[in-house]
Scaffold this motif. Structure first.
Motif, PDB file in Angstrom:
ATOM      1  N   LEU B 278       8.736  23.746 -14.053  1.00 41.01           N
ATOM      2  CA  LEU B 278       8.098  24.891 -13.408  1.00 41.01           C
ATOM      3  C   LEU B 278       8.968  26.140 -13.513  1.00 41.01           C
ATOM      4  CD1 LEU B 278       6.595  23.231 -10.203  1.00 41.01           C
ATOM      5  CD2 LEU B 278       5.603  23.451 -12.484  1.00 41.01           C
ATOM      6  N   ILE B 281       7.761  28.435 -16.243  1.00 37.90           N
ATOM      7  CA  ILE B 281       6.387  28.973 -16.314  1.00 37.90           C
ATOM      8  C   ILE B 281       6.018  29.846 -15.116  1.00 37.90           C
ATOM      9  CG2 ILE B 281       5.574  27.089 -17.796  1.00 37.90           C
ATOM     10  CD1 ILE B 281       4.141  25.954 -15.241  1.00 37.90           C
ATOM     11  N   GLY B 282       7.024  30.268 -14.367  1.00 37.63           N
ATOM     12  CA  GLY B 282       6.782  31.072 -13.158  1.00 37.63           C
ATOM     13  C   GLY B 282       6.001  32.349 -13.423  1.00 37.63           C
ATOM     14  N   ALA B 284       3.705  32.730 -15.879  1.00 34.72           N
ATOM     15  CA  ALA B 284       2.414  32.512 -16.551  1.00 34.72           C
ATOM     16  C   ALA B 284       1.308  33.038 -15.647  1.00 34.72           C
ATOM     17  CB  ALA B 284       2.215  31.029 -16.825  1.00 34.72           C
ATOM     18  N   THR B 286      -2.209  32.593 -15.777  1.00 39.43           N
ATOM     19  CA  THR B 286      -3.176  31.576 -15.371  1.00 39.43           C
ATOM     20  C   THR B 286      -2.677  30.213 -15.838  1.00 39.43           C
ATOM     21  OG1 THR B 286      -5.001  33.134 -15.521  1.00 39.43           O
ATOM     22  CG2 THR B 286      -5.576  30.802 -15.601  1.00 39.43           C
ATOM     23  N   VAL B 287      -2.639  29.258 -14.914  1.00 36.28           N
ATOM     24  CA  VAL B 287      -2.174  27.918 -15.264  1.00 36.28           C
ATOM     25  C   VAL B 287      -3.324  26.925 -15.097  1.00 36.28           C
ATOM     26  CG1 VAL B 287      -0.552  26.054 -14.685  1.00 36.28           C
ATOM     27  CG2 VAL B 287       0.196  28.438 -14.549  1.00 36.28           C
ATOM     28  N   VAL B 288      -3.573  26.152 -16.140  1.00 38.58           N
ATOM     29  CA  VAL B 288      -4.557  25.076 -16.077  1.00 38.58           C
ATOM     30  C   VAL B 288      -3.795  23.756 -16.218  1.00 38.58           C
ATOM     31  CG1 VAL B 288      -6.511  23.992 -17.266  1.00 38.58           C
ATOM     32  CG2 VAL B 288      -6.396  26.480 -17.081  1.00 38.58           C
ATOM     33  N   PHE B 299      -0.357  20.465 -10.047  1.00 36.92           N
ATOM     34  CA  PHE B 299      -1.576  21.031  -9.464  1.00 36.92           C
ATOM     35  C   PHE B 299      -1.272  22.044  -8.348  1.00 36.92           C
ATOM     36  CE2 PHE B 299      -3.540  17.033 -11.190  1.00 36.92           C
ATOM     37  CZ  PHE B 299      -4.379  17.666 -12.089  1.00 36.92           C
ATOM     38  N   ASP B 300      -0.057  21.945  -7.760  1.00 31.65           N
ATOM     39  CA  ASP B 300       0.318  22.895  -6.706  1.00 31.65           C
ATOM     40  C   ASP B 300       0.554  24.299  -7.248  1.00 31.65           C
ATOM     41  OD1 ASP B 300       0.203  20.916  -4.837  1.00 31.65           O
ATOM     42  OD2 ASP B 300       2.347  20.452  -4.906  1.00 31.65           O
ATOM     43  N   VAL B 301       0.843  24.396  -8.548  1.00 30.11           N
ATOM     44  CA  VAL B 301       1.101  25.724  -9.119  1.00 30.11           C
ATOM     45  C   VAL B 301       0.014  26.109 -10.125  1.00 30.11           C
ATOM     46  CG1 VAL B 301       3.602  25.534  -8.805  1.00 30.11           C
ATOM     47  CG2 VAL B 301       2.576  24.833 -10.968  1.00 30.11           C
ATOM     48  N   ALA B 302      -1.060  25.286 -10.164  1.00 27.80           N
ATOM     49  CA  ALA B 302      -2.130  25.553 -11.133  1.00 27.80           C
ATOM     50  C   ALA B 302      -3.263  26.338 -10.486  1.00 27.80           C
ATOM     51  CB  ALA B 302      -2.660  24.236 -11.683  1.00 27.80           C
ATOM     52  N   ASP B 303      -3.954  27.129 -11.295  1.00 32.47           N
ATOM     53  CA  ASP B 303      -5.130  27.839 -10.809  1.00 32.47           C
ATOM     54  C   ASP B 303      -6.372  26.967 -10.964  1.00 32.47           C
ATOM     55  OD1 ASP B 303      -4.000  30.721 -10.443  1.00 32.47           O
ATOM     56  OD2 ASP B 303      -3.273  30.061 -12.394  1.00 32.47           O
ATOM     57  N   TYR B 304      -6.399  26.200 -12.062  1.00 32.05           N
ATOM     58  CA  TYR B 304      -7.532  25.307 -12.326  1.00 32.05           C
ATOM     59  C   TYR B 304      -6.990  23.936 -12.711  1.00 32.05           C
ATOM     60  CZ  TYR B 304      -9.831  29.818 -12.642  1.00 32.05           C
ATOM     61  OH  TYR B 304     -10.271  31.082 -12.354  1.00 32.05           O
ATOM     62  N   GLY B 305      -7.689  22.910 -12.287  1.00 32.17           N
ATOM     63  CA  GLY B 305      -7.232  21.570 -12.602  1.00 32.17           C
ATOM     64  C   GLY B 305      -8.357  20.660 -13.022  1.00 32.17           C
TER      65      GLY B 305
END
Lengths: 247, 328
Positions: B278, B281-282, B284, B286-288, B299-305
């Motif tokens: 992580l 990628i701080g 980034a 949008t994170v999928v 998933f705690d740092v993702a926008d979409y999962g």
């Protein structure tokens, strides 16, 4: 050949970095040798094994608690370890203290080779190695992933965006090590025991110039996002397009 | 009066997009601030037509077009840039954060007795204090740094964003007198040659990154990531585990001991999301995340999962993207 290796200690990656009153709480931090420095030291020890009569000396500008990290360096194959006790607060000061310490240790001569890690994992400035080289007045290459040394020349490779640079330089030189350069050896129980018997030399150099950069504040960074779970790939594409203007 | 200098980095005669982005953001900064002059320095022969219309605002670009500057040579570069800084009485020098600037900027800072702020993600260089902020300790903290010297050097993390136009004016190119920098003697270290990986953007510069971790299972499974990356004009990235397994080269590693990236879209496939990963990628946008384990920290740092087997999901995603792009 005299080989100097600069090492520092950093919080190990599993450490919890806590905050008390706007300052880092180090009480739960376990300090280890900076990972990139292990590649630097390994390369130095490999060269020592090839070039007879070489002496590898590790230097660290750190509080007395860094002795453990220096012992590990001795166990990995360094011949001598020097702890420089000056207080420093930015990379410029660190480089200046290292430069003075080397000058003092080698009696005004330059070591033939200086190795550093590319950067420390805590602040990732990657400033000390090129600064130190500039202060020592020797050529340097940052972030090397391969080294081939003859008695006259050094051929190195370093990764750049999208490719590799093939670089040649002469002695004396400073090289900073990147992951991929080698695989650091594991220390044996015997080497650890022998390292215990060696002395850690302590050095103090005249105070350096004022820091050029001051950290004015530090605060915890909350990274949590709210994840939107989707079950369908088409839906994902639609969301990325509509909510994020992607594609 | 503030005088800013932006280093325009060329590689193989092409001015880097990250440098152009920095030029445009400093131009915006100068416009907001007022009373500021921005100049650029381009070291090495480059195709200037290629950047026509993409460098906004006015100002001068000092151009050292000699072949001798094509490849990076720290000795020659330091002398040229330091002399230009002094001659033009510039007080702040800006770089895109690249392999070259991480080597050159510290050497210059010693030569110019300047404060050096590396890897700035947000910067406020136009104010009197000229502070910059960035994340430290694997992205667990954010720190602010203040330069103490009047000469300041910044290397700035590029974000995959489009700068808005500041003015319709365009910079003027002024050739530099290079004679005094070109001597017969070879200054070490010397770059003998460069070998570029063909065909795909580098993971450090890509706007879209499709990254795989241990959950990919083996090296062959990355072919699917490559296909998706190719489709989107992105790059393939890898977690430390995937690199240590020997599935991917180290140059693709993202995280604490690899690269720090700031793409517009980051797709993490079979990556659990260890703190070390992580850390890279701080920034980034949008994170999928695609993972079998709904409780994976990624998933705690993702926008979409999407929860599911990466291979199944990626096949479906490839097909869906393929159809979608065909219809565009």
């Amino acid at each position: 050949m005299n080989i100097a290796v600069c090492i520092c200690q950093v919080p190990d990656t599993a450490s919890v970095i806590g905050f008390v009153d706007g300052k880092i709480d180090r009480s739960r931090v376990n300090e280890v040798m900076n990972p990139c420095d292990e590649y630097a030291l390994e390369e130095a020890v490999c060269l020592k094994e090839r070039f007879e009569g070489s002496i590898v000396t590790v230097f660290s500008v750190a509080p007395i608690s860094a002795k453990e990290v220096l012992r590990k360096a001795l166990a990995m194959g360094a011949d001598r370890a020097v702890l420089v006790s000056n207080q420093v607060s930015d990379p410029f000061q660190t480089a200046q203290v290292l430069s003075s310490a080397m000058s003092m240790f080698y009696g005004g001569e330059l070591p033939d080779l200086v190795f550093c890690g590319k950067h420390s994992t805590d602040f990732q400035n990657a400033q000390v190695p090129p600064m130190l080289a500039a202060m020592l007045g020797i050529p340097s290459v940052s972030g090397i992933t391969a080294l081939s040394a003859s008695s006259e020349r050094l051929k190195v490779e370093r990764e750049i965006e999208g490719g590799i640079e093939y670089i040649e330089t002469t002695y004396p030189a400073l090289l900073s090590a990147e992951k991929g350069l080698n695989i650091p050896r594991k220390t044996s129980i015997r080497s650890v025991m022998e390292a215990r018997k060696k002395t850690i030399e302590q050095l103090s150099v005249p105070p350096c110039e004022n820091a050029r950069v001051v950290m004015s504040s530090i605060e915890p960074l909350e990274r949590k996002k709210i994840c939107k779970f989707v079950s369908d790939e088409k839906e994902l594409i639609r969301l990325l397009r509509e909510e994020r203007s992607l594609f | 009066m503030n005088k800013f200098l932006v280093f325009l980095e060329q590689r193989e005669g092409i001015i880097k997009k990250s440098s152009i982005d920095i030029w445009n953001s400093v131009q915006e900064l100068a416009a907001v601030q007022g009373n500021s002059i921005l100049s650029g320095i381009l070291v090495g022969p480059a195709d200037l037509h290629q950047v026509e219309g993409s460098l906004f605002g006015d100002g001068a670009i000092f151009y050292a077009s000699d072949e001798k500057f094509r490849l990076y040579n720290p000795g020659n570069y330091v002398r040229l840039v330091a002399d230009t800084m002094k001659r033009e009485s510039c007080t702040s020098l800006f770089f895109a954060d690249t392999a070259l600037s991480r080597d050159l900027a510290p050497k210059l800072s010693v030569c110019l007795q300047a404060s050096l702020l590396s890897g700035c993600s947000i910067f406020d260089a136009a104010t009197a204090c000229g502070s910059c902020g960035r994340s430290v300790y694997s992205g667990l903290a954010r720190a602010s740094f203040v330069p103490e010297r009047s000469f300041r050097i910044y290397t700035i993390m590029s974000r995959a964003t489009q700068s808005s136009s500041v003015s319709s004016a365009h910079p003027v190119v002024i050739p530099l007198d290079q004679c005094s920098y070109i001597d017969g003697e070879e200054l070490f270290p010397v770059v003998r040659r460069i070998v570029m990986h063909q065909g795909r953007p580098d993971v450090a510069e890509a706007a879209i990154i499709i990254a795989g971790g241990r959950g990919m299972g083996d090296a062959n499974s990355f072919e699917l990531l490559e296909k998706i990356a190719l489709l989107l004009g992105g790059a393939v990235g890898a977690s430390r585990q995937a690199v240590d397994e020997g599935w991917r080269p180290h140059s693709e590693q993202i995280g604490q001991t690899g690269k720090t990236v700031a793409p517009a879209l980051y797709v993490a496939c079979g990556i659990s999301g260890a703190v070390q990963h992580l850390a890279g990628i701080g920034s980034a946008r949008t994170v999928v995340a695609i993972n079998t384990d709904p409780y994976a920290p990624i998933f705690d740092v993702a926008d979409y999962g999407i929860v599911g087997d990466v291979h199944v999901v990626l096949h479906a995603l490839y097909d869906a993207l393929h159809d979608f792009l065909k219809r565009q």
